[in-house]
Scaffold this active site. Structure first.
Site, PDB file in Angstrom:
ATOM      1  N   MET A 263      31.132  52.672  36.660  1.00 41.86           N
ATOM      2  CA  MET A 263      31.395  51.433  37.098  1.00 41.86           C
ATOM      3  C   MET A 263      31.239  50.271  36.383  1.00 41.86           C
ATOM      4  O   MET A 263      32.086  49.318  35.979  1.00 41.86           O
ATOM      5  CB  MET A 263      30.402  51.043  38.559  1.00 41.86           C
TER       6      MET A 263
ATOM      7  N   ASP B 100      23.142  49.167  27.511  1.00 40.18           N
ATOM      8  CA  ASP B 100      22.831  50.346  28.082  1.00 40.18           C
ATOM      9  C   ASP B 100      22.022  50.997  26.881  1.00 40.18           C
ATOM     10  O   ASP B 100      21.944  50.688  25.827  1.00 40.18           O
ATOM     11  CB  ASP B 100      23.840  51.372  28.232  1.00 40.18           C
TER      12      ASP B 100
ATOM     13  N   GLU C  78      22.079  53.452  42.355  1.00 41.16           N
ATOM     14  CA  GLU C  78      21.697  52.794  43.404  1.00 41.16           C
ATOM     15  C   GLU C  78      20.186  53.395  43.889  1.00 41.16           C
ATOM     16  O   GLU C  78      19.823  54.124  44.914  1.00 41.16           O
ATOM     17  CB  GLU C  78      22.516  53.396  44.557  1.00 41.16           C
TER      18      GLU C  78
ATOM     19  N   LYS D 111      16.965  48.572  40.111  1.00 41.88           N
ATOM     20  CA  LYS D 111      17.619  47.266  40.322  1.00 41.88           C
ATOM     21  C   LYS D 111      16.672  46.183  40.151  1.00 41.88           C
ATOM     22  O   LYS D 111      17.163  45.098  39.570  1.00 41.88           O
ATOM     23  CB  LYS D 111      18.419  47.356  41.429  1.00 41.88           C
TER      24      LYS D 111
ATOM     25  N   SER E 106      26.072  48.969  46.259  1.00 36.59           N
ATOM     26  CA  SER E 106      26.944  49.394  47.258  1.00 36.59           C
ATOM     27  C   SER E 106      26.413  49.468  48.505  1.00 36.59           C
ATOM     28  O   SER E 106      26.873  49.661  49.522  1.00 36.59           O
ATOM     29  CB  SER E 106      27.717  50.732  46.969  1.00 36.59           C
TER      30      SER E 106
ATOM     31  N   HIS F 234      30.536  43.900  44.560  1.00 30.59           N
ATOM     32  CA  HIS F 234      30.862  44.965  44.722  1.00 30.59           C
ATOM     33  C   HIS F 234      32.140  45.401  44.439  1.00 30.59           C
ATOM     34  O   HIS F 234      33.082  45.414  45.401  1.00 30.59           O
ATOM     35  CB  HIS F 234      30.460  45.425  46.264  1.00 30.59           C
TER      36      HIS F 234
ATOM     37  N   ASN G  17      35.785  51.607  42.984  1.00 30.88           N
ATOM     38  CA  ASN G  17      36.120  52.531  41.871  1.00 30.88           C
ATOM     39  C   ASN G  17      37.566  53.096  42.000  1.00 30.88           C
ATOM     40  O   ASN G  17      37.990  53.639  43.110  1.00 30.88           O
ATOM     41  CB  ASN G  17      35.037  53.574  41.845  1.00 30.88           C
TER      42      ASN G  17
ATOM     43  N   GLU H 137      34.225  43.056  47.054  1.00 26.54           N
ATOM     44  CA  GLU H 137      33.238  42.629  48.100  1.00 26.54           C
ATOM     45  C   GLU H 137      32.262  41.753  47.685  1.00 26.54           C
ATOM     46  O   GLU H 137      31.368  42.283  46.750  1.00 26.54           O
ATOM     47  CB  GLU H 137      32.968  43.975  48.606  1.00 26.54           C
TER      48      GLU H 137
ATOM     49  N   ASN I  68      31.122  50.520  52.846  1.00 26.80           N
ATOM     50  CA  ASN I  68      30.400  51.794  52.922  1.00 26.80           C
ATOM     51  C   ASN I  68      29.813  51.883  54.358  1.00 26.80           C
ATOM     52  O   ASN I  68      29.407  53.108  54.512  1.00 26.80           O
ATOM     53  CB  ASN I  68      29.363  51.541  51.921  1.00 26.80           C
TER      54      ASN I  68
END
Length: 284
Positions: A14, A33, A90, A95, A117, A138, A141, A150, A188
């Protein structure tokens, strides 16, 4: 606020896709990263994606797009970005830590967005100074191909932040759809029970994965069957989202199918691991 530089935290599937679409829109991107190998994979995937897109899109120059993406390893390198988009796995604790580090690096005026998500944006915003500048973006993918973003407003999100992110989403060539901050949002909350029930059909011996997906593609005109889609999303991600939905709603319809849980425990995560409901080891 004019957004010219974007930081993306997480160089996975993502995060790399988000970095790509931002760079395609002419923005300078810092892809953050801690894993150099993951950074390299993300840049290679961007190259493959851009080369495919350029074959059918006049004027798209992959080299110029990639030149706008810089890989960095620490949150301090995000200083100067007007927007940071967190695209980590997630996990609430992860986060919260990453958003806090990003907020400290960029200062009080930058917008802080999460690609979560399922996790509450209100909860994420509460851990960030100036929570009114926190919002959910959001992406779907694969990010370069899917038109929807979203947008989720936390209770604290102010109108200026919302307007800026709607405008940016349009600039990226995406369609913004704003929804409320509820578990799983709309996407979701609707999708994951379908994937879970498709897994139960396999678990209960009703049909094999190919048959389940054929019913949904041929009978319901879905472009991709739910189990093939689960493999694309990542079975571990599906389980994580279902766990959030079950924890928040305490409704048994969100309980994780044992087969899904077993596949994740075995490392069968879908396309990214080479095997999920389907085997991808011999596919290019």
């Amino acid at each position: 606020m004019e957004i010219r530089q974007v930081g993306v935290i997480g160089a996975g599937q993502m995060g790399g896709g988000i970095a790509q679409v931002c760079a395609q829109a002419g923005l300078a991107v810092r892809l953050c990263d801690i894993d150099p190998a993951q950074q390299a994979r993300a840049m290679a995937q961007m190259r493959r994606s851009l080369d495919k897109l350029a074959a059918g899109q006049a004027g798209l120059e992959p080299d110029a797009v990639l030149a706008r993406v810089a890989t960095v390893s620490g949150p301090e390198a995000l200083a100067g970005c007007e927007l940071v988009v967190e695209a980590a796995s997630e996990q609430l604790a992860l986060k919260l830590r990453l958003l806090g580090e990003a907020a400290a690096a960029v200062g009080p005026d930058a917008i802080i967005a999460s690609n979560t998500s399922s996790i509450s944006l209100t909860r994420l915003a509460a851990a960030v100074p100036s929570p009114q500048r926190v919002i959910g973006m959001h992406f779907m993918n694969p990010v370069p191909l899917m038109p929807l973003v979203e947008i989720i407003r936390a209770e604290q999100t102010d109108d200026a932040t919302h307007r800026a992110i709607e405008a940016l989403t349009t600039r990226l060539g995406k369609t913004p759809v704003t929804v409320g901050d509820a578990p799983g949002f709309v996407s979701n909350r609707v999708l994951m029970p379908m994937i879970n029930e498709a897994a139960f059909c396999v678990h209960d011996g009703v049909a094999d994965p190919a048959a389940v997906d054929a019913v949904m593609t041929l009978g319901m005109r879905h472009p991709l069957g739910p189990l093939a889609l689960a493999d694309l999303i990542g079975l571990d991600t599906c389980v994580a989202i279902l766990d959030v939905l079950y924890s928040e709603f305490r409704d048994s319809k969100y309980r994780v199918c044992p087969l899904l849980a077993r596949y994740v425990a075995a490392g069968r995560l879908g396309r990214k691991s080479g095997r999920g409901f389907y085997d991808y080891t011999d596919r290019s």
